[in-house]
Design an enzyme around this catalytic site. Structure first.
Site, mmCIF file in Angstrom:
data_model
loop_
_atom_site.group_PDB
_atom_site.id
_atom_site.type_symbol
_atom_site.label_atom_id
_atom_site.label_comp_id
_atom_site.label_asym_id
_atom_site.label_seq_id
_atom_site.Cartn_x
_atom_site.Cartn_y
_atom_site.Cartn_z
ATOM 1 N N ASP A 206 39.907 27.039 40.222
ATOM 2 C CA ASP A 206 39.136 28.124 39.633
ATOM 3 C C ASP A 206 39.014 29.300 40.596
ATOM 4 O OD1 ASP A 206 36.392 29.547 39.066
ATOM 5 O OD2 ASP A 206 36.904 28.506 37.219
ATOM 6 N N ARG A 207 39.433 30.465 40.130
ATOM 7 C CA ARG A 207 39.440 31.659 40.964
ATOM 8 C C ARG A 207 38.031 32.160 41.271
ATOM 9 N NH1 ARG A 207 42.100 29.185 37.708
ATOM 10 N NH2 ARG A 207 41.378 30.507 36.013
ATOM 11 N N THR A 208 37.190 32.162 40.254
ATOM 12 C CA THR A 208 35.822 32.639 40.459
ATOM 13 C C THR A 208 35.067 31.751 41.440
ATOM 14 O OG1 THR A 208 35.599 33.806 38.347
ATOM 15 C CG2 THR A 208 33.582 32.908 39.306
ATOM 16 N N ASN B 9 42.717 38.084 34.863
ATOM 17 C CA ASN B 9 42.153 39.205 35.606
ATOM 18 C C ASN B 9 41.686 38.790 36.996
ATOM 19 O OD1 ASN B 9 41.596 41.705 33.519
ATOM 20 N ND2 ASN B 9 41.505 39.732 32.477
ATOM 21 N N THR B 10 40.921 37.706 37.063
ATOM 22 C CA THR B 10 40.326 37.296 38.341
ATOM 23 C C THR B 10 41.389 36.928 39.361
ATOM 24 O OG1 THR B 10 38.481 36.409 37.049
ATOM 25 C CG2 THR B 10 38.512 35.890 39.389
ATOM 26 N N ALA B 11 42.498 36.362 38.902
ATOM 27 C CA ALA B 11 43.578 35.975 39.813
ATOM 28 C C ALA B 11 44.216 37.178 40.500
ATOM 29 C CB ALA B 11 44.638 35.174 39.063
ATOM 30 N N THR C 238 34.467 37.961 34.598
ATOM 31 C CA THR C 238 33.869 36.839 35.314
ATOM 32 C C THR C 238 33.074 37.357 36.509
ATOM 33 O OG1 THR C 238 35.747 36.576 36.823
ATOM 34 C CG2 THR C 238 35.827 35.349 34.728
ATOM 35 N N CYS D 47 38.428 39.706 31.165
ATOM 36 C CA CYS D 47 38.792 38.304 31.375
ATOM 37 C C CYS D 47 39.662 37.942 30.189
ATOM 38 C CB CYS D 47 37.568 37.395 31.434
ATOM 39 S SG CYS D 47 38.012 35.629 31.431
#
Length: 229
Positions: A47-49, A83-85, A122, A191
């Site tokens: 998990d990136r977040t 997006n977070t990646a 996120t 996201c």
């Protein structure tokens, strides 16, 4: 022959959404008119977040592994529907010899003349300033909701990821009302689970869908024609 490489699995629904939008928006009369695509639906990427918030394993090596795999399999370029990646974009970009499309930058290019946008994302994307780091170069201001409303957005995202059937109970309208009260009309669904969730909930508004924007960019890079509706 060009081949699009999709660094996916973050999450699987978001990856499928990108593929669906690539197919849907390609002006094709037969199978061979569509985009030749290689997909690594790498669901094992941590998990990136969680990592950005200091609570999880660093996903960087897994992201790099996937990018190198796509390159070795013959991808002409890479797109990543998460997006977070993009917090790790530079690290991944530096390991491959093929182009790696920056989804965040593709969204910024779509906002010609827009000076301020709202961002639903996120907590990792908020904390990592992933949109701000790109949008600053384009002179676009990002408005993010306060922490309590960020929790609502995060709840919607993770309820969808976890396959819960009660996403309609998440009060996302409170977040949208926040932006409306500020007079912000353009809101980024930052996201890749959010376009899926908003479609399921039939939420209407002036939303920017990074997944769709990435799909259209992929079609263009492949030298294909975008379908006109």
């Amino acid at each position: 022959m060009k081949i699009a490489g999709v660094l996916g699995g973050m999450g699987p629904l978001a990856t499928i959404d990108l593929l669906n939008k690539i197919v849907k928006h390609t002006d094709a009369k037969k199978d061979s008119d569509h985009v030749h695509t290689l997909v690594d639906n790498y669901t094992g990427i941590p998990d990136r977040t969680a990592y950005i918030l200091g609570n999880g394993e660093n996903p960087e090596k897994y992201l790099v592994e996937s990018a190198l795999k796509l390159e070795a399999m013959g991808a002409s370029f890479i797109v990543m529907p998460c997006n977070t990646a993009h917090y790790f974009y530079e690290k991944i970009y530096g390991t491959v010899k093929i182009p790696f499309v920056n989804m965040i930058e593709e969204v910024a290019k779509e906002l010609d003349g827009v000076k301020k946008v709202g961002l639903l994302a996120t907590k990792g994307t908020y904390r990592g300033h992933i949109y701000e780091n790109i949008f600053n170069k384009y002179g676009i201001e990002i408005e993010v909701p306060p922490v309590d409303l960020q929790e609502i957005v995060n709840q919607l995202i993770y309820n969808l990821k976890e396959g819960k059937d009660n996403i309609n109970e998440v009060p996302i309208d409170k977040v949208l009302d926040y932006f409306s009260n500020l007079g912000i009309d353009n809101i980024i669904l930052g996201c890749t689970e959010l376009p899926v969730a908003f479609e399921m909930l039939n939420v209407k508004g002036n939303f920017l869908d990074p997944t769709k924007i990435l799909a259209l960019s992929t079609i263009k890079l492949m030298g294909k024609t975008i379908k006109k509706y």
